[in-house]
Design an enzyme around this catalytic site. Structure first.
Site, PDB file in Angstrom:
ATOM      1  N   LYS A 187     -21.865 -15.303  27.122  1.00 22.61           N
ATOM      2  CA  LYS A 187     -20.486 -15.339  27.628  1.00 22.61           C
ATOM      3  C   LYS A 187     -20.150 -16.721  28.199  1.00 22.61           C
ATOM      4  O   LYS A 187     -19.123 -17.307  27.869  1.00 22.61           O
ATOM      5  CB  LYS A 187     -20.280 -14.264  28.719  1.00 22.61           C
ATOM      6  N   ARG A 220     -16.455  -5.617  35.168  1.00 21.19           N
ATOM      7  CA  ARG A 220     -17.784  -5.077  34.895  1.00 21.19           C
ATOM      8  C   ARG A 220     -17.885  -3.587  35.206  1.00 21.19           C
ATOM      9  O   ARG A 220     -18.952  -2.998  35.007  1.00 21.19           O
ATOM     10  CB  ARG A 220     -18.796  -5.808  35.771  1.00 21.19           C
ATOM     11  N   ARG A 273     -33.342 -19.686  30.245  1.00 20.51           N
ATOM     12  CA  ARG A 273     -32.081 -20.306  30.678  1.00 20.51           C
ATOM     13  C   ARG A 273     -32.287 -21.243  31.866  1.00 20.51           C
ATOM     14  O   ARG A 273     -32.972 -20.916  32.823  1.00 20.51           O
ATOM     15  CB  ARG A 273     -31.104 -19.184  31.070  1.00 20.51           C
ATOM     16  N   ARG A 290     -31.962 -19.751  37.642  1.00 22.66           N
ATOM     17  CA  ARG A 290     -31.423 -18.706  38.506  1.00 22.66           C
ATOM     18  C   ARG A 290     -32.531 -17.778  38.979  1.00 22.66           C
ATOM     19  O   ARG A 290     -33.355 -17.345  38.182  1.00 22.66           O
ATOM     20  CB  ARG A 290     -30.343 -17.920  37.746  1.00 22.66           C
ATOM     21  N   ARG A 327     -30.623  -5.646  35.674  1.00 21.68           N
ATOM     22  CA  ARG A 327     -29.282  -6.080  35.252  1.00 21.68           C
ATOM     23  C   ARG A 327     -28.899  -5.430  33.928  1.00 21.68           C
ATOM     24  O   ARG A 327     -27.737  -5.086  33.716  1.00 21.68           O
ATOM     25  CB  ARG A 327     -29.242  -7.610  35.135  1.00 21.68           C
TER      26      ARG A 327
HETATM   27  P1  ADP Z   1     -24.896 -12.970  33.545  1.00 22.32           P
HETATM   28  O1  ADP Z   1     -24.633 -14.411  33.190  1.00 22.32           O
HETATM   29  O2  ADP Z   1     -26.326 -12.651  33.431  1.00 22.32           O
HETATM   30  O3  ADP Z   1     -24.003 -12.022  32.833  1.00 22.32           O
HETATM   31  P2  ADP Z   1     -23.434 -13.281  36.022  1.00 22.32           P
HETATM   32  O4  ADP Z   1     -23.624 -14.697  36.396  1.00 22.32           O
HETATM   33  O5  ADP Z   1     -22.154 -12.895  35.385  1.00 22.32           O
HETATM   34  O6  ADP Z   1     -24.648 -12.821  35.103  1.00 22.32           O
HETATM   35  O7  ADP Z   1     -23.665 -12.349  37.291  1.00 22.32           O
HETATM   36  C1  ADP Z   1     -24.792 -12.474  38.120  1.00 22.32           C
HETATM   37  C2  ADP Z   1     -24.757 -11.374  39.169  1.00 22.32           C
HETATM   38  O8  ADP Z   1     -23.570 -11.506  39.968  1.00 22.32           O
HETATM   39  C3  ADP Z   1     -24.686  -9.947  38.623  1.00 22.32           C
HETATM   40  O9  ADP Z   1     -25.984  -9.440  38.341  1.00 22.32           O
HETATM   41  C4  ADP Z   1     -24.006  -9.212  39.780  1.00 22.32           C
HETATM   42  O10 ADP Z   1     -24.908  -8.949  40.837  1.00 22.32           O
HETATM   43  C5  ADP Z   1     -23.004 -10.235  40.287  1.00 22.32           C
HETATM   44  N1  ADP Z   1     -21.698 -10.125  39.616  1.00 22.32           N
HETATM   45  C6  ADP Z   1     -21.101 -11.056  38.824  1.00 22.32           C
HETATM   46  N2  ADP Z   1     -19.910 -10.625  38.389  1.00 22.32           N
HETATM   47  C7  ADP Z   1     -19.744  -9.378  38.910  1.00 22.32           C
HETATM   48  C8  ADP Z   1     -18.726  -8.393  38.809  1.00 22.32           C
HETATM   49  N3  ADP Z   1     -17.616  -8.599  38.075  1.00 22.32           N
HETATM   50  N4  ADP Z   1     -18.901  -7.224  39.471  1.00 22.32           N
HETATM   51  C9  ADP Z   1     -19.998  -7.006  40.213  1.00 22.32           C
HETATM   52  N5  ADP Z   1     -21.000  -7.878  40.339  1.00 22.32           N
HETATM   53  C10 ADP Z   1     -20.888  -9.057  39.695  1.00 22.32           C
HETATM   54  P1  ADP Z   2     -24.255 -15.022  29.730  1.00 22.06           P
HETATM   55  O1  ADP Z   2     -23.199 -15.871  30.397  1.00 22.06           O
HETATM   56  O2  ADP Z   2     -23.663 -13.976  28.833  1.00 22.06           O
HETATM   57  O3  ADP Z   2     -25.245 -14.441  30.685  1.00 22.06           O
HETATM   58  P2  ADP Z   2     -25.279 -17.592  28.720  1.00 22.06           P
HETATM   59  O4  ADP Z   2     -24.120 -18.200  28.009  1.00 22.06           O
HETATM   60  O5  ADP Z   2     -25.659 -18.121  30.046  1.00 22.06           O
HETATM   61  O6  ADP Z   2     -25.090 -15.978  28.763  1.00 22.06           O
HETATM   62  O7  ADP Z   2     -26.532 -17.686  27.725  1.00 22.06           O
HETATM   63  C1  ADP Z   2     -27.833 -17.264  28.151  1.00 22.06           C
HETATM   64  C2  ADP Z   2     -28.868 -18.269  27.642  1.00 22.06           C
HETATM   65  O8  ADP Z   2     -28.963 -18.165  26.221  1.00 22.06           O
HETATM   66  C3  ADP Z   2     -28.558 -19.733  27.932  1.00 22.06           C
HETATM   67  O9  ADP Z   2     -29.766 -20.408  28.203  1.00 22.06           O
HETATM   68  C4  ADP Z   2     -27.922 -20.237  26.645  1.00 22.06           C
HETATM   69  O10 ADP Z   2     -28.209 -21.620  26.433  1.00 22.06           O
HETATM   70  C5  ADP Z   2     -28.611 -19.382  25.584  1.00 22.06           C
HETATM   71  N1  ADP Z   2     -27.725 -19.008  24.473  1.00 22.06           N
HETATM   72  C6  ADP Z   2     -26.394 -18.741  24.495  1.00 22.06           C
HETATM   73  N2  ADP Z   2     -25.935 -18.423  23.266  1.00 22.06           N
HETATM   74  C7  ADP Z   2     -27.011 -18.478  22.430  1.00 22.06           C
HETATM   75  C8  ADP Z   2     -27.193 -18.274  21.007  1.00 22.06           C
HETATM   76  N3  ADP Z   2     -26.181 -17.929  20.209  1.00 22.06           N
HETATM   77  N4  ADP Z   2     -28.443 -18.414  20.523  1.00 22.06           N
HETATM   78  C9  ADP Z   2     -29.481 -18.766  21.320  1.00 22.06           C
HETATM   79  N5  ADP Z   2     -29.369 -18.979  22.652  1.00 22.06           N
HETATM   80  C10 ADP Z   2     -28.159 -18.844  23.207  1.00 22.06           C
END
Ligand code: ADP
Ligand code: ADP
Ligand code: ZN
Length: 218
Positions: A13, A87, A126, A160, A171
């Site tokens: 994302k 979410r 990551r 992270r 998660r």
């Molecule tokens: P990811 O990149 O793995 O999808 P995020 O950075 O979006 O993770 O979120 C990290 C953490 O922050 C989540 O595991 C949750 O604890 C909290 N968080 C983020 N966005 C939300 C949301 N919209 N509602 C509730 N918790 C959230």
């Molecule tokens: P999210 O925001 O959904 O948690 P991220 O964009 O942070 O996901 O991506 C998670 C990890 O995977 C990062 O280290 C990113 O560089 C890698 N990544 C993202 N898209 C791809 C892809 N299409 N193929 C391989 N690795 C990816």
């Protein structure tokens, strides 16, 4: 144009939101990034959120909703990409209300579909630049010069604390139980567009552009 990117942790994302933002001049609003900022700033919200985030659970809806509403107000007329919000069903309903009040409309809800094995691989490798936040992956997207940020030249990186195997499992459960149920909510409105999130980042971005169009809109 206002877009939601939906998908499990590690789906890409943040990666795709950044590309979409640059290409279409949209403001990326990531609730995860906002919460990490609150944690770094040592605010009350940050203190509450930190414990919850480290457990892999979701932060309570009311805290998230008031945080994001304020940010949308400060965007100043540009289109937005919501990354990591909504979410839960309560958040999705609150977003609808918020958008209606602010006279904004939702153009696309894009779901990134990625296999669970790939999610775990993506999250475990990551990391990000400690200075500018540029995102990287040990295997899939390392900096061009090892140890140097492509974007700003910094040499400090961070991982992270919630990208550890135990928290990742929690998660993924939170996604399945609390976030996946909002997919039918958008599907019933005819807004949901699911795409294959497997494969190269550029390929995934091409799939997104097929949905949002190739013409720059504001
Ligand atoms: P990811 O990149 O793995 O999808 P995020 O950075 O979006 O993770 O979120 C990290 C953490 O922050 C989540 O595991 C949750 O604890 C909290 N968080 C983020 N966005 C939300 C949301 N919209 N509602 C509730 N918790 C959230
Ligand atoms: P999210 O925001 O959904 O948690 P991220 O964009 O942070 O996901 O991506 C998670 C990890 O995977 C990062 O280290 C990113 O560089 C890698 N990544 C993202 N898209 C791809 C892809 N299409 N193929 C391989 N690795 C990816
Ligand atoms: Zn950097």
């Amino acid at each position: 144009m206002n877009v939601i990117l939906l998908g499990p942790p590690g789906a890409g994302k943040g990666t795709q939101a950044e590309r979409l933002g640059k290409t279409f001049d949209l403001v990326q609003l990531s609730t995860g990034d906002m919460l990490r900022e609150e944690v770094r700033g040592g605010t009350e919200l940050g203190k509450t959120a930190k414990k919850i985030m480290d457990s892999g659970a979701l932060v309570p809806d009311e805290l998230i909703i008031s945080m994001i509403s304020g940010r949308i107000d400060r965007v100043g007329g540009k289109g937005i990409i919501l990354d990591g919000f909504p979410r839960t069903t309560a958040q999705a309903e609150a977003l609808d209300k918020m958008l209606a009040e602010k006279n904004l409309k939702l153009d696309h809800v894009i779901q990134l579909k990625v296999d669970e094995d790939a999610l775990v691989q993506r999250l475990s490798g990551r990391f990000a630049c400690a200075k500018c936040g540029a995102g990287y992956h040990d295997t899939f997207s390392p900096p061009k010069t090892e140890g140097v940020c492509d974007r700003c030249g910094a040499t400090e990186f961070s991982r992270r604390s919630d990208d550890n195997p135990e928290t990742v499992r929690a998660r993924l459960v939170a996604y399945r139980e609390q976030t996946a149920p909002i997919l039918p909510y958008y599907d019933e409105k005819g807004a949901l567009k699911a795409i294959d999130g497997m494969g190269e980042m550029d390929e995934v971005f091409r799939r997104i552009r097929e949905i949002v169009g190739t013409v720059r809109v504001s």
